[in-house]
Design a protein around this motif. Structure first.
Motif, short mmCIF file in Angstrom:
data_model
loop_
_atom_site.label_atom_id
_atom_site.label_comp_id
_atom_site.label_asym_id
_atom_site.label_seq_id
_atom_site.Cartn_x
_atom_site.Cartn_y
_atom_site.Cartn_z
N LYS A 1 3.40 3.35 -1.07
CA LYS A 1 2.51 2.75 -0.05
C LYS A 1 3.01 3.11 1.34
O LYS A 1 2.23 3.43 2.24
N MET B 1 0.39 0.74 -6.98
CA MET B 1 1.24 1.74 -6.29
C MET B 1 2.54 1.07 -5.82
O MET B 1 2.52 -0.05 -5.33
N SER B 2 3.66 1.77 -5.98
CA SER B 2 4.95 1.17 -5.59
C SER B 2 5.04 1.06 -4.07
O SER B 2 4.30 1.74 -3.34
N ASP B 3 5.94 0.20 -3.61
CA ASP B 3 6.08 0.02 -2.16
C ASP B 3 6.44 1.32 -1.47
O ASP B 3 5.96 1.61 -0.37
N TYR C 1 14.17 9.27 0.05
CA TYR C 1 13.33 9.45 -1.13
C TYR C 1 12.53 10.74 -1.00
O TYR C 1 11.90 10.98 0.03
#
Ligand code: GN1
Ligand code: MG
Length: 366
Positions: free
Chosen positions: A6, A1-3, A32
């Motif tokens: 997360k 999973m991308s930061d 985002y």
């Protein structure tokens, strides 16, 4: 999973974060859009707060909580029929309203307003009118809120005295040896500096009141639905005590410019009088009965003032080495400043017509 996902998972969201899209329109925070599976679930807006600028994150957060709560309550009470959508902070799993990531960054999350879109440039008078109504409604809903309960998140944000001081200091120190590149712009500022104290003086002498104001009324901070109706005002970081003229003026700077904020072809940069008229009409439908005579008299001038002061800030940042606004190329801030000053010039040329539009509208709405 991308930061990013997360971090999104640190908040009390429903469903699984499945993807994100970076939103590039702001010059300060990183934003985002977080997608959630299953498809169709409520999405979220995750933001990394620029804490170099907003140094007191708890105070900033507290302001936003107060404002969103007040607006939601007033919307339900005063305007239950309109399609406005409530904006609110999502708590973390530890029941905080921001998340420190251990690397010195602070993150926060809002509900994403489903199906909404914003415009860096206004498509036409109908959108301008809707935008004006939205900020007029914002004024109506926040009138009655306790001003003293709001912190000044950015001190002297639109204070022309301190902005001119910073500009003159930067010119004198010339840290990046860029002063030579901006001779015309520096002269442009000094020729108008005196006149630009008008609103501050009226405020200080008690002739215009402090109100709860948004202070960053860029047109792209208004969200629209698919029927082109304004449904939400976002970017509440700078909601604090201020003069309503700052809010009106900044919205015209961005909402009635025939070009983009950083348009390089200055011939394209003009005040669009149809957009100006439409925004003013929408704004005064709600604000006409709230504003004082002294405020109304300065509305047309406020557009010139806000365009001037944002140009001044872009230029100061350019001379200082681009430490404040995000830039995409080396002379971006200089270009933005030139665009603002061209717009100021166009507003000067159209000043009698702008004054007339406002005074005619005020007769209809007071
Ligand atoms: C910044 O982040 P954004 O793009 O909404 C700035 C505004 C300026 C604007 C110029 C906190 O707003 O004051 O008017 O850029 N926000 C802050 O486009 O400085
Ligand atoms: Mg902003």
């Amino acid at each position: 999973m991308s930061d990013i996902l997360k971090i999104a998972n640190e908040f009390s969201i429903r469903g699984e974060p499945s993807g994100f899209v970076r939103i590039d329109s702001g010059h300060i925070n990183d934003s985002y859009r977080i997608r959630i599976s299953p498809v169709g679930s409520q999405e979220y807006m995750l933001q990394k707060i620029n804490h170099r600028i907003f140094s007191d994150v708890p105070v900033l957060t507290c302001n936003i909580l107060k404002v969103t709560k007040h607006i939601s309550e007033q919307l339900r009470r005063q305007e239950p029929g309109i399609p406005f959508v409530e904006l609110f902070l999502i708590p973390t799993r530890n029941n905080m309203f921001f998340y420190p990531d251990g690397e010195g960054n602070f993150w926060r999350m809002f509900n994403f307003i489903d199906g909404s879109r914003s415009f860096d440039q206004v498509p036409g008078p109908e959108h301008a009118y809707e935008g004006g109504r939205a900020f007029g409604l914002f004024l109506k809903l926040t009138t009655g809120m306790d001003i003293a309960g709001l912190a000044e998140t950015l001190k002297d944000f639109h204070n022309i005295e301190t902005r001119l001081e910073a500009f003159r200091r930067t010119c004198a120190e010339n840290p990046c040896k860029r002063v030579e590149m901006a001779g015309n712009e520096i002269r442009f500022i000094e020729e108008r500096a005196e006149e630009m104290h008008t609103i501050l003086r009226l405020g200080r002498s008690g002739q215009i009141p402090l109100r709860v104001t948004h202070n960053d009324t860029k047109f792209n901070n208004i969200l629209f639905n698919s029927h082109n109706k304004a449904i939400c005002i976002v970017d509440l970081d700078t909601v604090m005590p201020g003069y309503i003229l700052y809010d009106f003026g900044d919205a015209i700077r961005t909402g009635a410019n025939s070009g983009a904020e950083d348009e390089a072809d200055l011939q394209k940069v003009l005040i669009d009088m149809d957009l100006f008229s439409a925004y003013s009409k929408g704004f005064l439908e709600y604000a006409g009965g709230i504003l004082t005579k002294a405020e109304k008299e300065q509305l047309a001038f406020s557009a010139r003032f806000m365009t001037f002061i944002i140009g001044l800030r872009f230029l100061t940042d350019f001379l200082d080495g681009d430490n404040y606004f995000k830039t995409r190329f080396p002379a971006h801030n200089l270009q933005r400043a030139r665009t603002q000053f061209k717009l100021v010039q166009s507003m000067e040329e159209n000043s009698p017509a702008m004054e007339k539009i406002i005074s005619d509208l005020c007769k209809l709405t007071s």
